[in-house]
Motif scaffolding. Structure first.
Motif, short mmCIF file in Angstrom:
data_model
loop_
_atom_site.label_atom_id
_atom_site.label_comp_id
_atom_site.label_asym_id
_atom_site.label_seq_id
_atom_site.Cartn_x
_atom_site.Cartn_y
_atom_site.Cartn_z
N GLN A 195 8.99 -20.58 7.57
CA GLN A 195 10.33 -21.18 7.62
C GLN A 195 10.61 -21.79 8.99
O GLN A 195 11.24 -22.84 9.09
CB GLN A 195 11.40 -20.13 7.29
CG GLN A 195 11.50 -19.85 5.81
CD GLN A 195 12.35 -18.63 5.53
OE1 GLN A 195 12.37 -17.67 6.31
NE2 GLN A 195 13.05 -18.64 4.41
N TYR A 236 14.91 -14.31 12.52
CA TYR A 236 15.35 -13.92 11.19
C TYR A 236 14.69 -14.77 10.10
O TYR A 236 15.04 -14.66 8.94
CB TYR A 236 16.88 -14.01 11.09
CG TYR A 236 17.45 -15.31 11.60
CD1 TYR A 236 17.55 -16.41 10.76
CD2 TYR A 236 17.87 -15.45 12.92
CE1 TYR A 236 18.06 -17.60 11.21
CE2 TYR A 236 18.38 -16.64 13.39
CZ TYR A 236 18.48 -17.71 12.53
OH TYR A 236 18.97 -18.89 12.99
N MET A 237 13.74 -15.63 10.53
CA MET A 237 13.03 -16.42 9.53
C MET A 237 11.57 -16.00 9.52
O MET A 237 11.09 -15.35 10.43
CB MET A 237 13.07 -17.90 9.91
CG MET A 237 14.43 -18.52 9.91
SD MET A 237 14.26 -20.26 10.25
CE MET A 237 15.96 -20.70 10.56
N PRO A 256 7.57 -18.38 23.91
CA PRO A 256 7.66 -19.08 22.63
C PRO A 256 8.87 -18.57 21.86
O PRO A 256 8.84 -17.50 21.29
CB PRO A 256 6.35 -18.68 21.93
CG PRO A 256 5.96 -17.39 22.54
CD PRO A 256 6.51 -17.36 23.92
N GLU A 257 9.94 -19.35 21.88
CA GLU A 257 11.16 -18.90 21.23
C GLU A 257 11.21 -19.44 19.81
O GLU A 257 11.15 -20.64 19.61
CB GLU A 257 12.39 -19.40 21.99
CG GLU A 257 12.26 -19.36 23.49
CD GLU A 257 12.52 -18.00 24.07
OE1 GLU A 257 12.59 -17.03 23.31
OE2 GLU A 257 12.65 -17.91 25.31
N VAL A 258 11.30 -18.53 18.86
CA VAL A 258 11.41 -18.95 17.47
C VAL A 258 12.52 -18.13 16.83
O VAL A 258 13.04 -17.19 17.43
CB VAL A 258 10.09 -18.73 16.72
CG1 VAL A 258 9.09 -19.81 17.05
CG2 VAL A 258 9.50 -17.38 17.02
N TYR A 259 12.91 -18.53 15.62
CA TYR A 259 14.00 -17.82 14.96
C TYR A 259 13.48 -16.53 14.34
O TYR A 259 12.66 -16.56 13.43
CB TYR A 259 14.65 -18.71 13.90
CG TYR A 259 15.24 -19.95 14.52
CD1 TYR A 259 16.42 -19.87 15.23
CD2 TYR A 259 14.61 -21.18 14.41
CE1 TYR A 259 16.97 -20.99 15.83
CE2 TYR A 259 15.15 -22.31 15.00
CZ TYR A 259 16.33 -22.21 15.71
OH TYR A 259 16.86 -23.31 16.30
N GLN A 290 11.47 -25.67 9.79
CA GLN A 290 12.60 -26.13 10.59
C GLN A 290 12.18 -27.24 11.54
O GLN A 290 12.81 -28.28 11.61
CB GLN A 290 13.15 -24.96 11.44
CG GLN A 290 13.96 -23.96 10.67
CD GLN A 290 15.43 -24.33 10.65
OE1 GLN A 290 15.95 -24.92 11.58
NE2 GLN A 290 16.11 -23.99 9.57
N PHE A 291 11.09 -26.99 12.28
CA PHE A 291 10.68 -27.97 13.28
C PHE A 291 10.09 -29.21 12.62
O PHE A 291 10.20 -30.31 13.15
CB PHE A 291 9.71 -27.33 14.27
CG PHE A 291 10.35 -26.22 15.05
CD1 PHE A 291 11.44 -26.48 15.87
CD2 PHE A 291 9.91 -24.92 14.94
CE1 PHE A 291 12.05 -25.47 16.58
CE2 PHE A 291 10.52 -23.89 15.64
CZ PHE A 291 11.60 -24.17 16.47
N LYS A 331 8.40 -12.11 8.18
CA LYS A 331 9.47 -12.38 9.16
C LYS A 331 8.90 -12.33 10.58
O LYS A 331 8.10 -11.45 10.90
CB LYS A 331 10.56 -11.31 9.03
CG LYS A 331 11.49 -11.56 7.85
CD LYS A 331 12.83 -12.08 8.32
CE LYS A 331 13.61 -12.76 7.22
NZ LYS A 331 14.14 -11.87 6.22
#
Lengths: 328, 314
Positions: free
Chosen positions: B100, B95-96, B90-93, B104-105, B133
């Motif tokens: 958040q 730094y958010m 599961p790739e997520v950002y 985005q999605f 975070k």
């Protein structure tokens, strides 16, 4: 197209939350005071030696002419020095002090010194991982499995980048003015500046030389800075699409740009180097009348070459991004 | 909730070759609504490539993928609207915050509002940490955030690639319960895995892939019946025990991959269930000390051996 603003908002947020822009503002906050101090030293040094700026210019002309008469100086160097003498003479004849220090004048100099290296570096610091970063972290898979066409994703990234490039140029000028103005005063808006120099081989064609108020000159410079920064951003985007590793894409772009500055200083021997993008980045030089790195280069020439590189960069980016398989 | 009409996912003659090397070879299968479909095979069998073709990350060399009747390659905007997926991790950002990330999605889809973000947060039970975070999340929490993200658009098909990788037993149990509840709501799931036991507990129907081909497809119980049983033995004196075991021609020594995860003094053999009791008696009468005998769960490798009749290539 309905989704595009939302996509741009996403990309703007990503860059913002990565704190890239904050870093850039911080770098400017540290560097500008240093240069302001250096400039201040130069100015006060000159004041000690020359009560009148005219004497200072006369001295400069004398120095340059001395070197011109020497046999040991290569012909390429002489060319640029002859031009410099003519310029100084022109300033003297028209009673314009070319280096009267002020906030606006400092900003002008800062821009013309940073257009080939410093500003491209700031742009790359923001944009070089805009695609490759998503590949390294794998988030590209999330991005591209949404019901959005790939070209829209890339376009939104380009829009966000354009926004930040514009902001960077604006912030650079504003910070320069505010910080250096604290030392040199906030005036200098209407000081006349010479522009319109045209190079005819080694001779300067001063028939079209005219003065513009310094604020307009600064605006023209900022516009040119923006253009060359955008070309760097677009090429950075392309490299970011092509090269999976962020570090590698940053190094690739930096070396291309540094190669340009090195080639520029090696000057005239290799004529066809003028078709390389990084040799053409110093657009503001044309306004000031500094001789171009390679003979035959003019402002329209450089603009066209840069635009062509930019167009090619965009074409490659979109082509590869929309067609490529995501394998990692 | 079993629907009989058009399948949610229809894959037909799907193949992909990279540099003339066939990675995925003419796959065809359907998934109907509310069905949990397992996608099974060892690493490198072409599962991930196939899944990537289903969600338009990789362009197939030939064949078609249709989701709810829309061709993924020709009309990705229509087709992918109905799909939620996690491809590998599961790739997520980082730094958010989780919130958040979901925002985005959400912006990339139509009709996903704040209310829906709150809903999926509750579904995956991340309410307490959603504003932290993602950097500070555990792997299990990231997994749940990934699922929340996949559920945002109310998908008809959920694709999970190796969903239990890195989960602890508790996390796995939660995931199982969760997957079943989703299927009860009528969502179809495609779950890939290289672990049979996992798929066994989750899926109704499976396709087994090997070297880019589907070698078997059907209900999992039917497939399992074909697999032979393995038995693990431990002896006081290993060499004697092995020698004695091998006298019976019906018992075959297996140096299968199971050896890697068992203590090295454990012998794995394939033998019919009916002769286990007799064999124990026979060994005991010869004075061989038996420390342990245990019937091993049928493994994917074993199923493979039965299906392909060959040793599994590592």
């Amino acid at each position: 197209m309905r989704k595009l603003p939302a996509l741009v908002q996403n990309e703007v947020l990503k860059l913002w939350l990565k704190k890239r822009f904050v870093v850039i503002v911080l770098i400017l906050f540290i560097l500008i005071p240093i240069f302001t101090y250096a400039e201040h030293k130069v100015v006060s040094n000159h004041r000690e030696h020359f009560a009148d700026w005219r004497n200072q210019i006369l001295q400069q002309i004398a120095d340059l002419e001395n070197t011109l008469s020497s046999d040991r100086i290569p012909e390429e160097w002489k060319r640029s020095r002859r031009v410099a003498v003519q310029q100084l003479q022109y300033y003297l004849n028209h009673d314009i002090n070319p280096s009267e220090p002020s906030g606006v004048q400092f900003s002008r100099e800062f821009l013309s010194n940073s257009i080939t290296l410093f500003i491209p570096m700031l742009v790359l610091a923001m944009g070089s991982d805009i695609v490759s970063g998503e590949r390294t972290t794998g988030t590209i898979k999330m991005l591209l499995t949404r019901p959005v066409k790939r070209w829209k994703i890339l376009l939104s990234k380009l829009c966000a980048l354009t926004l930040y490039v514009s902001l960077t140029i604006a912030v650079t000028v504003i910070l320069c003015y505010l910080i250096s103005g604290f030392v040199f005063g906030y005036g200098g808006w209407i000081t006349p500046v010479l522009t319109g120099f045209r190079m005819e081989g080694a001779v300067i064609d001063s028939s079209s030389v005219h003065t513009v108020p310094q604020w307009r000159f600064l605006l023209m410079q900022a516009g040119l800075c923006w253009f060359s920064a955008m070309i760097v951003a677009v090429l950075g985007l392309m490299v970011s699409v092509l090269i999976r590793s962020t570090a590698a894409s940053l190094v690739t772009m930096m070396s291309a740009i540094i190669a340009g500055t090195i080639l520029s200083s090696m000057s005239s021997s290799w004529r066809s180097a003028k078709y390389l993008f990084s040799v053409n980045l110093g657009l503001t030089g044309y306004l000031e009348g500094t001789p171009p790195p390679i003979e035959g280069m003019t402002l329209p020439f450089s603009l066209i070459i840069l635009a062509m590189w930019g167009a090619a960069g965009l074409f490659v980016s979109f082509r590869v991004f929309t067609k490529g398989d995501i394998l990692n | 909730m079993k629907a009989s009409h058009a399948p949610v996912l229809r894959v037909k003659d799907l193949h992909k070759s990279i540099q003339r090397h066939m990675i995925v070879d003419k796959l065809s299968f359907d998934i109907h609504s509310g069905e949990i479909f397992g996608f099974l095979g060892p690493n490198g069998a072409g599962k991930t490539t196939t899944i990537r073709m289903l969600v338009d990350l990789i362009k197939p060399t030939g064949g078609t993928v249709e989701i709810c009747g829309h061709n993924v390659q020709r009309n990705p905007e229509r087709a992918l609207k109905h799909v939620g997926c996690i491809v590998e991790n599961p790739e997520v950002y980082n730094y958010m915050s989780g919130w958040q990330n979901l925002e985005q999605f959400a912006r990339m889809m139509d009709g996903v509002d704040e209310e829906r973000i709150r809903e999926v947060t509750e579904i995956v039970k991340l309410e307490d940490r959603i504003h932290d975070k993602v950097k500070t999340y555990s792997l299990g929490m990231r997994q749940r955030l990934g699922i929340a993200q996949a559920l945002l658009g109310k998908p008809k098909l959920l694709i999970l690639d190796e969903p239990t990788n890195g989960l602890d037993p508790k996390g796995m149990k939660e995931l199982r319960a969760f997957v079943h509840s989703l299927a009860d709501e009528g969502i179809s799931l495609l779950i890939s895995s290289h672990m049979l036991s996992e798929v066994q507990m989750l899926c109704g129907r499976v396709a087994i892939m090997d070297r880019g081909k589907i070698i078997a497809i059907g209900k999992i119980e039917d497939l399992m019946k074909e697999a032979a049983g393995y038995v693990n033995w431990r002896f006081q004196e290993m060499d004697k025990g092995v020698a004695e075991l091998c006298r019976d021609p019906r018992i075959i020594l297996r140096n299968g991959p199971a050896r890697d995860i068992l203590p090295t003094d454990t012998i794995v053999v394939a033998m019919p269930e009916a002769i286990i009791a007799d064999t124990i008696a026979r060994l005991s009468s010869r004075g061989i000390g038996i420390l342990a005998v245990c019937q091993a769960e049928p493994t994917l490798e074993e199923l493979f051996l039965t299906l392909t009749g060959s040793e599994v290539h590592a």
